[in-house]
Design a protein around this motif. Structure first.
Motif, mmCIF file in Angstrom:
data_model
loop_
_atom_site.group_PDB
_atom_site.id
_atom_site.type_symbol
_atom_site.label_atom_id
_atom_site.label_comp_id
_atom_site.label_asym_id
_atom_site.label_seq_id
_atom_site.Cartn_x
_atom_site.Cartn_y
_atom_site.Cartn_z
ATOM 1 N N THR A 180 34.945 -43.518 33.895
ATOM 2 C CA THR A 180 35.543 -44.542 33.719
ATOM 3 C C THR A 180 36.246 -45.070 32.050
ATOM 4 N N GLY A 181 37.213 -45.849 31.788
ATOM 5 C CA GLY A 181 38.234 -46.425 30.830
ATOM 6 C C GLY A 181 37.634 -47.789 30.882
ATOM 7 N N THR A 182 37.928 -48.016 29.441
ATOM 8 C CA THR A 182 37.357 -49.456 29.365
ATOM 9 C C THR A 182 37.682 -50.061 28.471
ATOM 10 N N PHE A 183 38.113 -51.099 28.652
ATOM 11 C CA PHE A 183 39.147 -52.298 27.450
ATOM 12 C C PHE A 183 38.452 -53.479 27.431
ATOM 13 N N VAL A 184 39.315 -54.070 26.513
ATOM 14 C CA VAL A 184 38.882 -55.102 26.306
ATOM 15 C C VAL A 184 40.512 -56.317 26.342
ATOM 16 N N GLN A 185 40.175 -57.660 26.951
ATOM 17 C CA GLN A 185 41.469 -57.704 27.654
ATOM 18 C C GLN A 185 41.712 -58.524 26.686
#
Ligand SMILES: [Zn+2]
Length: 414
Positions: A180-185
């Motif tokens: 799972t990759g995650t980022f903040v928009q």
């Protein structure tokens, strides 16, 4: 009516030879490759020999060969001319007048897999061959990237087409795992999440839909399921592989790691170590060597008690006395090679006491001769595959310089 297949050019044959025996594998001091010949002329008949000796050249010209391939170079040291008043100059003039090219594959054929020592090992019946002194494998990178599920096969295909994922006989090798990759928009447009095969415009729409569905605001955390894809790439193909990867990857700015793999032992190298099917006495093993190799005046010399038992065998076609440390390190019971001198051989046996490694010394020419049959098969096969068949013969001339030998009266007789 039959149509004859077109003959290859010398350049075509050399290209095939250099895939089998890449000149870059040769040692620094060596001189390999085309010695004389016009790459644009056609080749129908090829003669193989260990030495570019006058008798071999005569045989080639009598058979109307277009190319002679030898293991030993004609020239190893620079020369300022090739007048016919020198033996080597005469060879070149004879070849050029006879329209016959000369090509050398020397230490690049020694280290190749299969190479000169593989052939020697195989005629002795050895199996499970590994290099006695391995060369480093070719410089290799590992490319790692993270791809949405739908685009994984496309990315692997693109990398494979650019030369990635070749491991021995296997092609398109890749390893994947889901994570799972995650980022903040941020406030601008986000990454093209989950675009797969879609176009740039469809991706923008997709992104808008997702933003709408999730009612996501800038600053919110996003999670994306992706596959980690790993493939090995020859270092010289790095640029091509990365360009192909960027083109096939659905993200505008994909995450890519390039890892330079540490050098490690490859399949090529000098000499081979292998195993006999059953443990054998040193005397029986020496008889096996004598029967497997072409006849020479020297025959087979042995250092060690005839009743000693051997099974693990190191071999090196040609002069192998620089490999004694590797022989001791390999755990070999016996070492088969040529041109062994008094001092190195005596020292090795003194260090070994009564035990292994024992030594079997054969004629230099005889130790390298088994290689020629394999070259003939591979070269004929490769040219047939290209639809450019050639006729390849192994020279019948013995170029071992020794012509007879007398047992020493009064010497130790075992
Ligand atoms: Zn040699």
């Amino acid at each position: 009516m039959t149509t004859e297949a077109p003959s290859p050019t010398l350049g075509d044959v050399v290209a095939v030879l250099e895939r089998m025996y890449d000149p870059s594998w040769a040692r620094d001091w060596d001189a390999v490759g085309l010695v004389c010949g016009d790459p644009d002329t056609s080749v129908r008949r090829v003669l193989l020999a260990v030495d570019p000796a006058p008798s071999v050249i005569e045989e080639a010209l009598a058979w109307r060969a277009d190319l002679v391939i030898t293991h030993h170079p004609l020239f190893l040291r620079p020369v300022h001319g090739i007048p016919t008043s020198t033996q080597k100059g005469r060879v070149i003039h004879q070849l050029v007048r006879g329209g016959c090219a000369l090509y050398t594959a020397h230490t690049n054929a020694d280290v190749a897999a299969p190479g000169v020592s593989d052939a020697l090992a195989r005629v002795l019946g050895l199996t499970d061959l590994v290099p006695l002194s391995a060369d480093d494998a070719d410089p290799t990178d590992k490319v790692v990237t993270f791809v949405p599920d739908a685009a994984v096969e496309k990315v692997i295909d693109a990398l494979a087409a650019a030369g990635a994922g070749e491991l021995g006989e296997y092609q398109r090798c890749a390893w994947t795992a889901t994570g799972t990759g995650t980022f903040v928009q941020g406030s601008g447009p986000g990454p093209l999440v989950g675009m797969g095969e879609e176009s740039e415009a469809a991706g923008a729409q997709h992104r808008a839909d997702r933003a709408h569905d999730a009612d996501r605001e800038p600053g919110e955390r996003e999670s994306v399921e992706e596959r980690r894809v790993e493939m090995v790439v020859p270092r010289h193909r790095r640029s091509a592989a990365l360009a192909a990867l960027r083109l096939a990857h659905p993200y505008a700015d994909p995450s890519i790691d390039v890892l330079e793999l540490a050098p490690w032992s490859g399949p090529r190298g000098i000499g081979r170590v292998g195993t006999l099917g059953t443990p054998t006495s040193l005397r029986e093993f020496a008889m096996l060597v004598a029967e497997a190799l072409p006849g020479t005046a020297q025959g087979v010399r042995v250092a060690g008690e005839p009743t000693s038992v051997v099974q693990r065998v190191a071999v090196c076609g040609g002069a192998g006395d620089s490999l004694f440390d590797a022989v001791r390190g390999s755990g070999a019971d016996v070492f088969v090679t040529a041109d062994l001198r008094h001092h190195p051989a005596a020292e090795l046996r003194d260090r070994a006491g009564e035990g292994p490694p024992y030594l079997v010394d054969v004629a230099h020419w005889a130790s390298e001769w088994p290689w020629l049959a394999g070259v003939a098969n591979r070269l004929e096969g490769a040219m047939d595959e290209l639809g450019r068949p050639i006729e390849v013969h192994v020279s019948t001339k013995t170029t071992d310089p020794w012509t007879f030998r007398l047992p020493s009266p009064g010497g130790v007789v075992r």
